[in-house]
Design a protein around this motif. Sequence first.
Motif, PDB file in Angstrom:
ATOM      1  N   ARG A  95     -84.945  -2.693 -38.984  1.00  0.00           N
ATOM      2  CA  ARG A  95     -84.043  -1.620 -39.415  1.00  0.00           C
ATOM      3  C   ARG A  95     -84.028  -1.469 -40.932  1.00  0.00           C
ATOM      4  O   ARG A  95     -83.193  -0.745 -41.470  1.00  0.00           O
ATOM      5  CB  ARG A  95     -82.629  -1.851 -38.884  1.00  0.00           C
ATOM      6  CG  ARG A  95     -81.913  -3.062 -39.436  1.00  0.00           C
ATOM      7  CD  ARG A  95     -80.600  -3.296 -38.700  1.00  0.00           C
ATOM      8  NE  ARG A  95     -79.852  -4.419 -39.240  1.00  0.00           N
ATOM      9  CZ  ARG A  95     -78.858  -4.315 -40.094  1.00  0.00           C
ATOM     10  NH1 ARG A  95     -78.511  -3.126 -40.531  1.00  0.00           N
ATOM     11  NH2 ARG A  95     -78.225  -5.376 -40.518  1.00  0.00           N
ATOM     12  N   GLN A 150     -70.105   1.728 -28.502  1.00  0.00           N
ATOM     13  CA  GLN A 150     -70.701   0.536 -29.086  1.00  0.00           C
ATOM     14  C   GLN A 150     -70.218  -0.675 -28.294  1.00  0.00           C
ATOM     15  O   GLN A 150     -69.034  -0.842 -28.030  1.00  0.00           O
ATOM     16  CB  GLN A 150     -70.300   0.401 -30.555  1.00  0.00           C
ATOM     17  CG  GLN A 150     -71.071  -0.684 -31.298  1.00  0.00           C
ATOM     18  CD  GLN A 150     -70.806  -0.637 -32.791  1.00  0.00           C
ATOM     19  OE1 GLN A 150     -69.793  -0.086 -33.216  1.00  0.00           O
ATOM     20  NE2 GLN A 150     -71.700  -1.198 -33.587  1.00  0.00           N
ATOM     21  N   SER A 157     -75.177 -13.006 -40.694  1.00  0.00           N
ATOM     22  CA  SER A 157     -75.472 -12.446 -39.380  1.00  0.00           C
ATOM     23  C   SER A 157     -74.578 -13.074 -38.310  1.00  0.00           C
ATOM     24  O   SER A 157     -74.321 -14.284 -38.346  1.00  0.00           O
ATOM     25  CB  SER A 157     -76.943 -12.695 -39.024  1.00  0.00           C
ATOM     26  OG  SER A 157     -77.193 -12.377 -37.666  1.00  0.00           O
ATOM     27  N   ASP A 211     -75.623  -6.298 -30.698  1.00  0.00           N
ATOM     28  CA  ASP A 211     -74.787  -5.188 -31.154  1.00  0.00           C
ATOM     29  C   ASP A 211     -75.481  -3.892 -30.751  1.00  0.00           C
ATOM     30  O   ASP A 211     -76.433  -3.460 -31.398  1.00  0.00           O
ATOM     31  CB  ASP A 211     -74.601  -5.270 -32.673  1.00  0.00           C
ATOM     32  CG  ASP A 211     -73.558  -4.295 -33.177  1.00  0.00           C
ATOM     33  OD1 ASP A 211     -72.981  -3.570 -32.349  1.00  0.00           O
ATOM     34  OD2 ASP A 211     -73.319  -4.258 -34.391  1.00  0.00           O
ATOM     35  N   ARG A 222     -80.099   6.394 -38.687  1.00  0.00           N
ATOM     36  CA  ARG A 222     -78.773   6.132 -39.242  1.00  0.00           C
ATOM     37  C   ARG A 222     -77.735   6.715 -38.296  1.00  0.00           C
ATOM     38  O   ARG A 222     -77.860   7.868 -37.862  1.00  0.00           O
ATOM     39  CB  ARG A 222     -78.640   6.771 -40.625  1.00  0.00           C
ATOM     40  CG  ARG A 222     -77.234   6.586 -41.231  1.00  0.00           C
ATOM     41  CD  ARG A 222     -77.065   7.372 -42.514  1.00  0.00           C
ATOM     42  NE  ARG A 222     -75.666   7.354 -42.960  1.00  0.00           N
ATOM     43  CZ  ARG A 222     -75.095   8.365 -43.601  1.00  0.00           C
ATOM     44  NH1 ARG A 222     -75.781   9.473 -43.888  1.00  0.00           N
ATOM     45  NH2 ARG A 222     -73.826   8.276 -43.970  1.00  0.00           N
ATOM     46  N   VAL A 275     -68.201   3.558 -37.731  1.00  0.00           N
ATOM     47  CA  VAL A 275     -69.571   3.026 -37.772  1.00  0.00           C
ATOM     48  C   VAL A 275     -70.423   3.845 -38.736  1.00  0.00           C
ATOM     49  O   VAL A 275     -70.413   5.080 -38.694  1.00  0.00           O
ATOM     50  CB  VAL A 275     -70.215   3.048 -36.364  1.00  0.00           C
ATOM     51  CG1 VAL A 275     -71.663   2.585 -36.426  1.00  0.00           C
ATOM     52  CG2 VAL A 275     -69.417   2.182 -35.409  1.00  0.00           C
ATOM     53  N   ASP A 276     -71.139   3.192 -39.625  1.00  0.00           N
ATOM     54  CA  ASP A 276     -72.123   3.835 -40.495  1.00  0.00           C
ATOM     55  C   ASP A 276     -73.189   2.794 -40.802  1.00  0.00           C
ATOM     56  O   ASP A 276     -73.024   1.965 -41.695  1.00  0.00           O
ATOM     57  CB  ASP A 276     -71.483   4.355 -41.775  1.00  0.00           C
ATOM     58  CG  ASP A 276     -72.435   5.252 -42.581  1.00  0.00           C
ATOM     59  OD1 ASP A 276     -73.656   5.214 -42.293  1.00  0.00           O
ATOM     60  OD2 ASP A 276     -71.958   5.964 -43.481  1.00  0.00           O
ATOM     61  N   THR A 277     -74.286   2.828 -40.036  1.00  0.00           N
ATOM     62  CA  THR A 277     -75.266   1.748 -40.141  1.00  0.00           C
ATOM     63  C   THR A 277     -76.646   2.238 -39.740  1.00  0.00           C
ATOM     64  O   THR A 277     -76.790   3.299 -39.105  1.00  0.00           O
ATOM     65  CB  THR A 277     -74.860   0.563 -39.237  1.00  0.00           C
ATOM     66  OG1 THR A 277     -75.745  -0.535 -39.450  1.00  0.00           O
ATOM     67  CG2 THR A 277     -74.892   0.957 -37.773  1.00  0.00           C
ATOM     68  N   LEU A 278     -77.667   1.484 -40.118  1.00  0.00           N
ATOM     69  CA  LEU A 278     -79.018   1.736 -39.646  1.00  0.00           C
ATOM     70  C   LEU A 278     -79.241   0.957 -38.362  1.00  0.00           C
ATOM     71  O   LEU A 278     -78.829  -0.198 -38.245  1.00  0.00           O
ATOM     72  CB  LEU A 278     -80.051   1.294 -40.692  1.00  0.00           C
ATOM     73  CG  LEU A 278     -80.051   2.033 -42.027  1.00  0.00           C
ATOM     74  CD1 LEU A 278     -81.168   1.489 -42.912  1.00  0.00           C
ATOM     75  CD2 LEU A 278     -80.227   3.531 -41.830  1.00  0.00           C
ATOM     76  N   MET A 279     -79.907   1.594 -37.404  1.00  0.00           N
ATOM     77  CA  MET A 279     -80.147   0.961 -36.118  1.00  0.00           C
ATOM     78  C   MET A 279     -81.565   1.260 -35.662  1.00  0.00           C
ATOM     79  O   MET A 279     -82.203   2.213 -36.131  1.00  0.00           O
ATOM     80  CB  MET A 279     -79.128   1.432 -35.068  1.00  0.00           C
ATOM     81  CG  MET A 279     -77.673   1.319 -35.508  1.00  0.00           C
ATOM     82  SD  MET A 279     -76.466   1.565 -34.170  1.00  0.00           S
ATOM     83  CE  MET A 279     -76.379  -0.084 -33.489  1.00  0.00           C
ATOM     84  N   THR A 292     -78.677  -2.964 -33.894  1.00  0.00           N
ATOM     85  CA  THR A 292     -78.687  -3.175 -35.330  1.00  0.00           C
ATOM     86  C   THR A 292     -79.846  -4.079 -35.711  1.00  0.00           C
ATOM     87  O   THR A 292     -80.437  -4.730 -34.872  1.00  0.00           O
ATOM     88  CB  THR A 292     -77.378  -3.839 -35.784  1.00  0.00           C
ATOM     89  OG1 THR A 292     -77.186  -5.064 -35.088  1.00  0.00           O
ATOM     90  CG2 THR A 292     -76.203  -2.916 -35.504  1.00  0.00           C
TER      91      THR A 292
END
Length: 245
Positions: A94, A116, A152, A194, A213, A219-223, A245
């Motif tokens: 990611r 999620q 992590s 996750d 993204r 939630v604001d994340t790269l997956m 993730t």
Amino acid sequence: DRSRRVGRNTFTSVYVIQPGTPYVTAAVALVRDRLPFPVDVDVTTSTMDATPGPIAYLEQDNPWAKAQELAAAAGCEIFFDPVGRLVVRDEPTRLGDPEFDYVHGETSVLLPDSEQTISDDPGFNAVLGIGESSANDSTIPRYLAYDSDPASPTYYFGDYGKVTETYSSATITDPDRAQLVTRARLRRWLGRNDVMNLATVPHPGHDPGDVVRVAYGDVDTLMVVDGVTMPLDVFASTFGGNTRT
């Protein structure tokens, strides 16, 4: 499913890969040998390490599984994309720029069905790669790769515990190969606890392994996209995309 067609066309005699053949080249040649029609190929990896000795596959071996094993020996994944091309590329992470942004209200509409979840199945946070000894060396190459990030949730030395997958392959022929293969395989597992299921307008351009993204609620994340379910019903307006993730 072209990968299924490759796997079903089992060997009727011993299939031999000559020494010095790049693993990626060998994987592509094996797939082409098992299909009754030509296939376009998209290779985007720069890893062209070659086999140190001959590799032989027997009649009971699954051709598609062996093609995946060859690709893994170069730290790659192999699959057919939505238009039927055979793709070989480095095992995705990611890290880096996303191929697409799923930002609710800006670039997409994420429906309430998006959710999620947390899963520990299989939940591996380490991979032990084990090879085979050669005729002139009794030492069996092996390498343990693990989640070394203290931040992590699956940190190998943290409260999550140690959950190790043992992966054995004849392509692991030396310590360097053991390290490359094992680290690439670990990248498949990290983050799988996750999981987000996206419900939104169908996007036919996605492949498993695409980095996206996701911004929805808190939630604001790269997956990484693990799988996509595309509806065939003309009245369907959403599709499911499983990401990690």
